[in-house]
Structure formats: C-alpha cells, structure tokens
Design a protein around this motif. Structure first.
Motif, PDB file in Angstrom:
ATOM      1  N   SER A  45       0.800  -1.231   0.000  1.00 38.82           N
ATOM      2  CA  SER A  45       0.000   0.000   0.000  1.00 38.82           C
ATOM      3  C   SER A  45       0.830   1.278   0.000  1.00 38.82           C
ATOM      4  O   SER A  45       0.324   2.332  -0.358  1.00 38.82           O
ATOM      5  CB  SER A  45      -0.948   0.007   1.205  1.00 38.82           C
ATOM      6  N   ASP A  46       2.117   1.206   0.357  1.00 38.65           N
ATOM      7  CA  ASP A  46       2.924   2.443   0.399  1.00 38.65           C
ATOM      8  C   ASP A  46       3.413   2.895  -0.976  1.00 38.65           C
ATOM      9  O   ASP A  46       3.967   3.974  -1.127  1.00 38.65           O
ATOM     10  CB  ASP A  46       4.101   2.303   1.365  1.00 38.65           C
ATOM     11  N   GLY A  47       3.217   2.068  -2.012  1.00 35.94           N
ATOM     12  CA  GLY A  47       3.581   2.451  -3.377  1.00 35.94           C
ATOM     13  C   GLY A  47       5.056   2.353  -3.695  1.00 35.94           C
ATOM     14  O   GLY A  47       5.484   2.693  -4.799  1.00 35.94           O
ATOM     15  N   GLN A  48       5.872   1.891  -2.756  1.00 37.81           N
ATOM     16  CA  GLN A  48       7.319   1.816  -2.951  1.00 37.81           C
ATOM     17  C   GLN A  48       7.734   0.554  -3.705  1.00 37.81           C
ATOM     18  O   GLN A  48       8.741   0.543  -4.400  1.00 37.81           O
ATOM     19  CB  GLN A  48       7.990   1.849  -1.568  1.00 37.81           C
ATOM     20  N   ILE A  49       6.935  -0.502  -3.604  1.00 39.18           N
ATOM     21  CA  ILE A  49       7.313  -1.793  -4.175  1.00 39.18           C
ATOM     22  C   ILE A  49       6.976  -1.830  -5.665  1.00 39.18           C
ATOM     23  O   ILE A  49       5.871  -1.543  -6.077  1.00 39.18           O
ATOM     24  CB  ILE A  49       6.629  -2.933  -3.400  1.00 39.18           C
ATOM     25  N   GLN A  50       7.980  -2.205  -6.469  1.00 34.03           N
ATOM     26  CA  GLN A  50       7.856  -2.268  -7.925  1.00 34.03           C
ATOM     27  C   GLN A  50       7.719  -3.703  -8.447  1.00 34.03           C
ATOM     28  O   GLN A  50       7.145  -3.923  -9.498  1.00 34.03           O
ATOM     29  CB  GLN A  50       9.106  -1.664  -8.588  1.00 34.03           C
ATOM     30  N   GLU A  51       8.320  -4.667  -7.704  1.00 33.67           N
ATOM     31  CA  GLU A  51       8.324  -6.050  -8.188  1.00 33.67           C
ATOM     32  C   GLU A  51       8.130  -7.022  -7.027  1.00 33.67           C
ATOM     33  O   GLU A  51       8.722  -6.871  -5.965  1.00 33.67           O
ATOM     34  CB  GLU A  51       9.647  -6.380  -8.885  1.00 33.67           C
ATOM     35  N   ILE A  52       7.311  -8.025  -7.288  1.00 34.69           N
ATOM     36  CA  ILE A  52       7.126  -9.148  -6.372  1.00 34.69           C
ATOM     37  C   ILE A  52       7.696 -10.370  -7.078  1.00 34.69           C
ATOM     38  O   ILE A  52       7.277 -10.708  -8.186  1.00 34.69           O
ATOM     39  CB  ILE A  52       5.631  -9.397  -6.057  1.00 34.69           C
TER      40      ILE A  52
ATOM     41  N   LYS B 269      -2.017  -9.315 -10.007  1.00 32.98           N
ATOM     42  CA  LYS B 269      -2.117  -8.783 -11.366  1.00 32.98           C
ATOM     43  C   LYS B 269      -2.980  -7.523 -11.410  1.00 32.98           C
ATOM     44  O   LYS B 269      -2.696  -6.589 -12.150  1.00 32.98           O
ATOM     45  CB  LYS B 269      -2.690  -9.867 -12.300  1.00 32.98           C
ATOM     46  N   THR B 270      -3.997  -7.474 -10.591  1.00 33.94           N
ATOM     47  CA  THR B 270      -4.924  -6.338 -10.587  1.00 33.94           C
ATOM     48  C   THR B 270      -4.315  -5.085  -9.953  1.00 33.94           C
ATOM     49  O   THR B 270      -4.814  -3.991 -10.161  1.00 33.94           O
ATOM     50  CB  THR B 270      -6.210  -6.700  -9.818  1.00 33.94           C
ATOM     51  N   ILE B 271      -3.244  -5.242  -9.202  1.00 35.79           N
ATOM     52  CA  ILE B 271      -2.642  -4.101  -8.491  1.00 35.79           C
ATOM     53  C   ILE B 271      -1.713  -3.292  -9.395  1.00 35.79           C
ATOM     54  O   ILE B 271      -1.483  -2.118  -9.148  1.00 35.79           O
ATOM     55  CB  ILE B 271      -1.900  -4.596  -7.226  1.00 35.79           C
ATOM     56  N   GLY B 272      -1.187  -3.919 -10.431  1.00 38.04           N
ATOM     57  CA  GLY B 272      -0.310  -3.203 -11.351  1.00 38.04           C
ATOM     58  C   GLY B 272       1.159  -3.242 -10.965  1.00 38.04           C
ATOM     59  O   GLY B 272       1.941  -2.402 -11.390  1.00 38.04           O
ATOM     60  N   ILE B 273       1.556  -4.221 -10.160  1.00 39.75           N
ATOM     61  CA  ILE B 273       2.962  -4.405  -9.784  1.00 39.75           C
ATOM     62  C   ILE B 273       3.510  -5.557 -10.621  1.00 39.75           C
ATOM     63  O   ILE B 273       2.807  -6.536 -10.875  1.00 39.75           O
ATOM     64  CB  ILE B 273       3.084  -4.721  -8.277  1.00 39.75           C
TER      65      ILE B 273
END
Length: 198
Positions: free
Chosen positions: A131-138, A160-164
């Motif tokens: 939720s903090d928007g810092q993460i780009q890749e899982i 997939k729905t989150i856009g990461i």
C-alpha cells in the motif's frame, strides 16, 4: 514399546517432521547415552529458541528482535520483495548472494488437503506492505511442487490487478544432471524458460 520416560521421549521425537519411528528411537537412545552436560546444553538451546525467537513484524522471518536484520538493513532494495513459504527459504536465497531486496514469509503454502487456505497464510500482510507504493516487483519463490505452484498461481492472479510486476523464479534442469533422469514437468519448464546464447 518401552517403559515410561523412554517411550514418551520416543513419541515426542517421532512428532518432529522427517523423524520416523526408527530415527526417533535412535535419537532417544543417543540422548540416554550422551554426556549429561551436552544434553543440558541441548535442552537449554531448545528453551532459549522458544523464549527468545519471534517472527519479524514486517516480513515474518525469524528474529530475536521486533524486526529482522534484513528489514532493518537500509542497504536492501525496498522496491523488490521476494515471497517465500518459510524462513528457511530466506536463508537459501541469501546464500546465493543474488538478491538484494527484501522478503515476505507466507508461513506455508496453499494445501486444501492439509486444511491450509489463503486465509491461513500471511497474504493480507503482504497486501498491506504494497500500500505504500514503494514496491515495484514481487518475486514469487514458492517451492516447485503442487502446493507451491497453487500458491504462486493464487498470488499472481491476485497481484495482477494491483499493477505491480510479478515474476516467478525460473525452474528447470539442475547443473550436472542428466536429461534422462528429469521428469516431464522439469523438462517442460526448462524449455519454457530457455534463453538465448547469442
């Protein structure tokens, strides 16, 4: 069947994962024959680990503090999270020295037969971290077995729905292995994950 304390010890040892009845019996008799000081140290180590070790409040890894040393390390890349099933998987990946991001320990894998569904895993905590928007890749690094694949598929569909960006560790043939001994799934994955040499 042995009497009293010996049988109790064998029964308790037999409840440990990977310890069958014969191994439990061998370990019990080793404990009986071992130096009492060695067994006091073993007993103390078991007591200490249960009293002092907890799970990191951020990633779920084992730690003696509120947060683990990986989550506290400012040099780690906060934009990448590697999702693993258990804390032992963190150690395995750390030994490779190829990943510089952070981790998220699920605490298991989806296993309907064993009564483990997504709600029993630390998936909600993973979503809170995003939720903090810092993460780009899982990076999904669950085991390459039925349960691990089910967990990876579930996470991939949900994220997939989150856009990461969601990636999965490649799997395939081990170095030094022979093709004739590889199973169909492993060989198929090796073909899917092939890369250019030129």
């Amino acid at each position: 069947m042995y009497e009293g304390a010996v049988q109790e010890l064998i029964d308790e040892l037999g409840r440990l994962p990977g310890i069958g009845p014969k191994s439990a019996q061998r370990i019990a008799f080793h404990i009986l024959e071992a130096d009492p000081e060695d067994m006091k140290r073993l007993s103390g180590a078991i007591t200490n680990v249960k009293e002092r070790v907890k799970f990191c409040t951020i990633c779920g890894n084992v730690s003696e503090q509120e947060t683990c040393n990986i989550c506290r390390d400012p040099r780690r890349d906060p934009s990448a999270i590697c999702v693993v099933e258990e804390s032992k998987d963190v150690l395995a990946i750390e030994r490779t020295r190829s990943f510089k991001g952070r981790y998220h320990v699920l605490g298991g894998a989806i296993n309907p037969i064993g009564g483990v569904g997504p709600e029993q895993l630390r998936i909600r905590e993973l979503l809170n971290r995003l939720s903090d928007g810092q993460i780009q890749e899982i990076i999904i690094a669950t085991d390459p077995n039925l349960e691990g694949e089910a967990t990876a598929t579930y996470l991939a569909r949900m994220l997939k729905t989150i856009g990461i960006t969601v990636t999965r560790l490649a799997s395939g043939l081990p170095v030094g292995g022979d093709l004739e001994y590889a199973d169909e799934v492993t060989l198929g994955r090796a073909f899917e994950g092939r890369r250019s040499l030129t």
